[in-house]
Design a protein around this motif. Structure first.
Motif, PDB file in Angstrom:
ATOM      1  N   ALA A 278     126.086  56.329  29.283  1.00  0.00           N
ATOM      2  CA  ALA A 278     125.692  55.768  28.010  1.00  0.00           C
ATOM      3  C   ALA A 278     126.945  56.239  27.028  1.00  0.00           C
ATOM      4  O   ALA A 278     127.160  54.854  26.195  1.00  0.00           O
ATOM      5  N   GLU A 279     127.927  56.817  27.388  1.00  0.00           N
ATOM      6  CA  GLU A 279     129.041  57.075  26.317  1.00  0.00           C
ATOM      7  C   GLU A 279     129.888  55.807  26.556  1.00  0.00           C
ATOM      8  O   GLU A 279     130.564  55.184  25.739  1.00  0.00           O
ATOM      9  N   PHE A 280     130.204  55.262  27.809  1.00  0.00           N
ATOM     10  CA  PHE A 280     130.628  54.199  28.242  1.00  0.00           C
ATOM     11  C   PHE A 280     130.325  53.045  27.248  1.00  0.00           C
ATOM     12  O   PHE A 280     131.111  52.277  26.689  1.00  0.00           O
TER      13      PHE A 280
ATOM     14  N   ALA B 215     121.046  50.603  27.294  1.00  0.00           N
ATOM     15  CA  ALA B 215     121.588  51.405  26.473  1.00  0.00           C
ATOM     16  C   ALA B 215     122.059  50.908  25.366  1.00  0.00           C
ATOM     17  O   ALA B 215     121.872  51.419  24.085  1.00  0.00           O
ATOM     18  N   PRO B 216     122.517  49.548  25.298  1.00  0.00           N
ATOM     19  CA  PRO B 216     122.908  48.937  24.260  1.00  0.00           C
ATOM     20  C   PRO B 216     121.660  48.878  23.031  1.00  0.00           C
ATOM     21  O   PRO B 216     121.933  48.882  21.901  1.00  0.00           O
ATOM     22  N   LEU B 217     120.567  48.423  23.566  1.00  0.00           N
ATOM     23  CA  LEU B 217     119.124  48.399  22.643  1.00  0.00           C
ATOM     24  C   LEU B 217     118.995  49.788  22.093  1.00  0.00           C
ATOM     25  O   LEU B 217     118.811  50.009  20.741  1.00  0.00           O
ATOM     26  N   ILE B 218     119.115  50.858  22.907  1.00  0.00           N
ATOM     27  CA  ILE B 218     118.794  52.107  22.225  1.00  0.00           C
ATOM     28  C   ILE B 218     120.040  52.667  21.161  1.00  0.00           C
ATOM     29  O   ILE B 218     119.432  53.108  19.955  1.00  0.00           O
ATOM     30  N   ILE B 219     121.118  51.974  21.682  1.00  0.00           N
ATOM     31  CA  ILE B 219     122.271  52.647  20.704  1.00  0.00           C
ATOM     32  C   ILE B 219     121.973  51.826  19.112  1.00  0.00           C
ATOM     33  O   ILE B 219     122.249  52.345  18.073  1.00  0.00           O
ATOM     34  N   ILE B 220     121.411  50.437  19.317  1.00  0.00           N
ATOM     35  CA  ILE B 220     121.198  49.836  18.115  1.00  0.00           C
ATOM     36  C   ILE B 220     120.183  50.359  17.505  1.00  0.00           C
ATOM     37  O   ILE B 220     119.984  50.609  16.073  1.00  0.00           O
TER      38      ILE B 220
ATOM     39  N   GLY C 174     133.327  61.616  23.851  1.00  0.00           N
ATOM     40  CA  GLY C 174     133.122  62.312  24.986  1.00  0.00           C
ATOM     41  C   GLY C 174     134.050  61.936  26.023  1.00  0.00           C
ATOM     42  O   GLY C 174     134.985  61.235  25.857  1.00  0.00           O
ATOM     43  N   LEU C 175     133.944  62.456  27.455  1.00  0.00           N
ATOM     44  CA  LEU C 175     134.889  62.057  28.409  1.00  0.00           C
ATOM     45  C   LEU C 175     135.016  60.671  28.803  1.00  0.00           C
ATOM     46  O   LEU C 175     136.043  60.330  29.004  1.00  0.00           O
ATOM     47  N   ALA C 176     133.891  60.197  28.821  1.00  0.00           N
ATOM     48  CA  ALA C 176     134.126  58.619  29.302  1.00  0.00           C
ATOM     49  C   ALA C 176     134.838  57.887  28.316  1.00  0.00           C
ATOM     50  O   ALA C 176     135.450  57.030  28.411  1.00  0.00           O
TER      51      ALA C 176
END
Lengths: 255, 276
Positions: free
Chosen positions: A189-191, A103-108, A201-203
Motif C-alpha cells: 500500500a505504501e508503494f 489500493a489507489p481507490l482506497i487512497i483516493i 515508510g520503508l517502501a
C-alpha cells in the motif's frame, strides 16, 4: 542446533556474497556488498528508523484490526450456516482481489493517507483470521459437544468453555499468517501511495533510493523489512507456545 | 481405589428393586434415509440393576443407549425413566450420567476442572463443587493427579477421570458406551472391578454397552444380546452369580458356560442375518 545451522548458512552466504562482489568488482549501484549495506544501515540509521516506525505502526494497527475483525466475523459465521453461506464468498472475494488494484481507490476515497494504508493492509491480513477461526470454532470434539448438550449447557457456556478453547490453535495459526500479510499489505500500500509522494515508510525509502540509484540504502531498507517480518513471526510463535503449551499436540513433545 | 463415598442425595437412598429405573417400550430407530437402525425394543431395567447390552458393531446398542440418555429421540415408541419421560427426569430430582467411548476430556483443562464440568454447567458454586470433585477423584483413585493435564495421564487414567466426571453429579443412572473398549486387557479388567465396587457403593443403576463377551459376563446381572442388520434384541441372559466377583470367577466353569452361551447366541443371530 535449530538456531546454529540457519546462522551458519547465513554467515556462509554473506561471506560468499562479499567475496564475489569484491573479486568481481561489481559496482555498488548494481549489487552492494553486505559490508556496505551494514555501513549504510548505520549511516542512515535515524532516517531508516523513522521510516521503519511508520511502516511498523501501519502493520501493527492493521494486524490488530484484522485479528479483532476477523474473530468477530468468525463468531458471526458460526452462529448460523446461513450467515456463513451468504457472506463467506465476499470474504474470499476480498482475499483474491489484488490489493495493488484496490489500493489507489482506497487512497483516493480516504483523505488521511495513514488510515487508507491501514485499511489496505487490514484487507490483506483479514482472511486467514476469518477462515482459521471459523474452522477452529467448528472443530469441536463431537463427544465433548454431546456432553455439553447432555448437560443442557447454554449457548454462552458452550462458546466460552468449549468452542473458544478448541479454536485457539487454529486462531493462532491464522494470526501467524496474518502478521506476515499485514506487513506485506502495509508495504504494498505504501508503494502505491508513495508514487503519489505522500508516504514516509520503508517502501517510500525504497522507491526514493531507486530513483536516486542509492542501491545500498534500498538494500538496507529491505533488510529492515525482512527483520521486521521475522520478528513478528517469532513473537507470535512464542505467544502460540505460551498459550498452547501442555495441551495441544503442536506444542507438546518439542524441546 | 479408596472407599470414600459421597454424601447421598436427598432423593431416595434405599434401592427399590421393584421400581423400574428404565423402561423401553417398543422404542425403535429409523434413519431419515429409511435404514432401520433398531427394530422395536422392549426392555426393563430395575433400580440398582447392572445390565449390559452386548452385540457386534451396527447392532444398535449405542443407539439404544443414546435414546435412554435422551440424546436421540426414538422414531417410534417411548422410553421412561422412573416411570417418567426422559426429559422430566431431572425435575423429579434424579440424574443420569453418560460415559463415552473415549474419555472426551477437555485437553486444555486440568483433571479437576474436567471433573467439575457438569457441576459448573449446572451453575454450582466453587464452594459446593470442590468437595464433590475431590470425593469423586478419590473414588477413582486419582486424588494425586487433580492438577495434571489429561495428556499427562495414561489411557486408563483418562478413562477414570471420565468416570469421576460421570459420578460427580451423584447420578442414579449411569450409562456407559463401551467405556473401556480402547484399553489393554489388564487395565480393562482392573477398571471392571473398580466399576463394580462403585456400583455397589453408590447404589447405581448401570446400563453398560460392550462388544466383549467376557466383560459382559463378568460385570452384569443381566446381558441383553443384540444383533446387527437390522439392529435388534435377540435374547436376554441372567447371569446368576453373586457380587462381588473376583478373578476366580473369570476362570471358573460357570463363567465359561455363560460365555459359551452368549457366543452361540451371537453366532446364531449373525447366521440368521446372512441368510436373509
Amino acid at each position: 542446533m535449530k538456531v546454529v545451522w540457519p546462522l551458519l548458512v547465513a554467515v556462509f552466504l554473506l561471506v560468499m556474497w562479499q567475496v564475489w562482489v569484491t573479486v568481481a568488482q561489481v559496482p555498488a549501484f548494481l549489487v552492494p556488498s553486505p559490508w556496505l549495506i551494514a555501513q549504510t544501515l548505520v549511516k542512515d540509521w535515524s532516517l531508516l528508523m523513522g521510516a521503519l516506525g511508520v511502516t511498523l505502526r501501519i502493520t501493527l494497527l492493521a494486524f490488530v484490526l484484522s485479528a479483532v475483525l476477523g474473530t468477530l466475523i468468525a463468531f458471526l459465521f458460526v452462529q448460523s450456516r446461513w450467515i456463513e453461506t451468504a457472506f463467506f464468498p465476499y470474504a474470499v472475494l476480498l482475499q483474491v482481489t489484488p490489493i495493488v488494484a484496490i489500493a489507489p481507490l482506497i487512497i483516493i476515497w480516504v483523505k488521511d493517507t495513514a488510515i487508507s494504508l491501514v485499511i489496505c493492509a487490514t484487507i490483506v491480513a483479514l482472511f486467514p483470521v476469518i477462515s482459521n477461526t471459523t474452522l477452529g470454532l467448528r472443530s469441536v470434539n463431537p463427544g465433548l459437544s454431546s456432553f455439553f448438550k447432555l448437560h443442557h449447557a447454554s449457548r454462552w457456556a458452550t462458546l466460552w468453555r468449549l468452542r473458544i478453547p478448541s479454536a485457539l490453535p487454529y486462531f493462532f495459526a491464522g494470526l501467524r499468517i496474518s502478521a506476515g500479510l499485514a506487513l506485506i499489505g502495509a508495504v504494498v500500500a505504501e508503494f502505491v501511495a508513495g508514487t503519489g509522494g505522500t508516504g514516509t515508510g520503508l517502501a517510500y525509502q525504497i522507491l526514493q533510493s531507486g530513483y536516486q540509484l542509492n542501491i545500498p540504502r534500498m538494500f538496507a531498507a529491505l533488510v529492515l523489512i525482512s527483520v521486521t517480518g521475522v520478528t513478528l513471526f517469532l513473537l507470535l510463535a512464542a505467544l502460540n507456545k505460551w498459550a498452547l503449551a501442555g495441551w495441544h499436540d503442536s506444542e507438546v513433545n518439542q524441546v | 481405589m479408596s472407599a470414600t463415598s459421597l454424601p447421598h442425595a436427598a432423593v431416595d437412598t434405599a434401592i427399590d428393586r421393584s421400581m423400574p429405573a428404565v423402561e423401553v417400550l417398543s422404542a425403535e430407530q429409523t434413519y431419515p434415509n429409511g435404514t432401520r437402525a433398531l427394530l422395536p425394543v422392549d426392555l426393563k431395567v430395575g433400580e440398582g440393576e447392572f445390565v449390559t447390552l452386548l452385540g457386534p458393531s451396527g447392532c444398535g446398542k449405542s443407539t439404544l443407549l443414546k435414546m435412554v440418555a435422551g440424546m436421540l429421540a426414538p422414531t417410534e415408541g417411548r422410553i421412561l425413566l422412573w416411570r417418567k419421560p426422559v426429559p422430566e427426569l431431572e425435575a423429579s430430582g434424579r440424574r443420569l450420567s453418560f460415559v463415552f467411548q473415549d474419555a472426551t476430556l477437555m485437553p486444555w483443562a486440568d483433571v479437576q476442572t474436567n471433573v467439575s464440568l457438569p457441576l459448573n454447567l449446572a451453575h454450582q458454586s466453587k464452594a459446593e463443587s470442590e468437595p464433590r470433585v475431590a470425593a469423586s477423584l478419590a473414588m477413582v483413585g486419582l486424588s494425586r493427579f487433580a492438577t495434571h493435564r489429561p495428556r499427562e495421564l495414561s489411557g486408563g487414567m483418562q478413562m477414570r477421570v471420565s468416570i469421576a466426571r460421570g459420578l460427580v453429579t451423584q447420578p442414579h443412572l449411569l450409562l456407559m458406551d463401551e467405556p473401556f473398549g480402547a484399553l489393554d486387557e489388564i487395565t480393562r479388567n482392573r477398571l471392571d472391578d473398580d466399576l463394580l465396587k462403585l456400583w455397589q457403593q453408590q447404589s447405581l443403576t448401570v446400563v453398560f454397552v460392550t462388544h466383549s463377551i467376557a466383560e459382559a459376563v463378568y460385570l452384569s446381572q443381566r446381558v441383553v444380546v443384540m444383533a446387527a442388520r437390522p439392529g435388534r434384541v435377540v435374547e436376554q441372559l441372567v447371569v446368576d452369580e453373586p457380587h462381588p466377583r473376583g478373578p476366580d470367577f473369570r476362570v471358573s466353569q460357570r463363567f465359561a458356560e455363560y460365555a459359551r452361551h452368549l457366543q452361540d447366541s451371537l453366532l446364531k443371530a449373525s447366521d440368521e442375518t446372512h441368510m436373509h
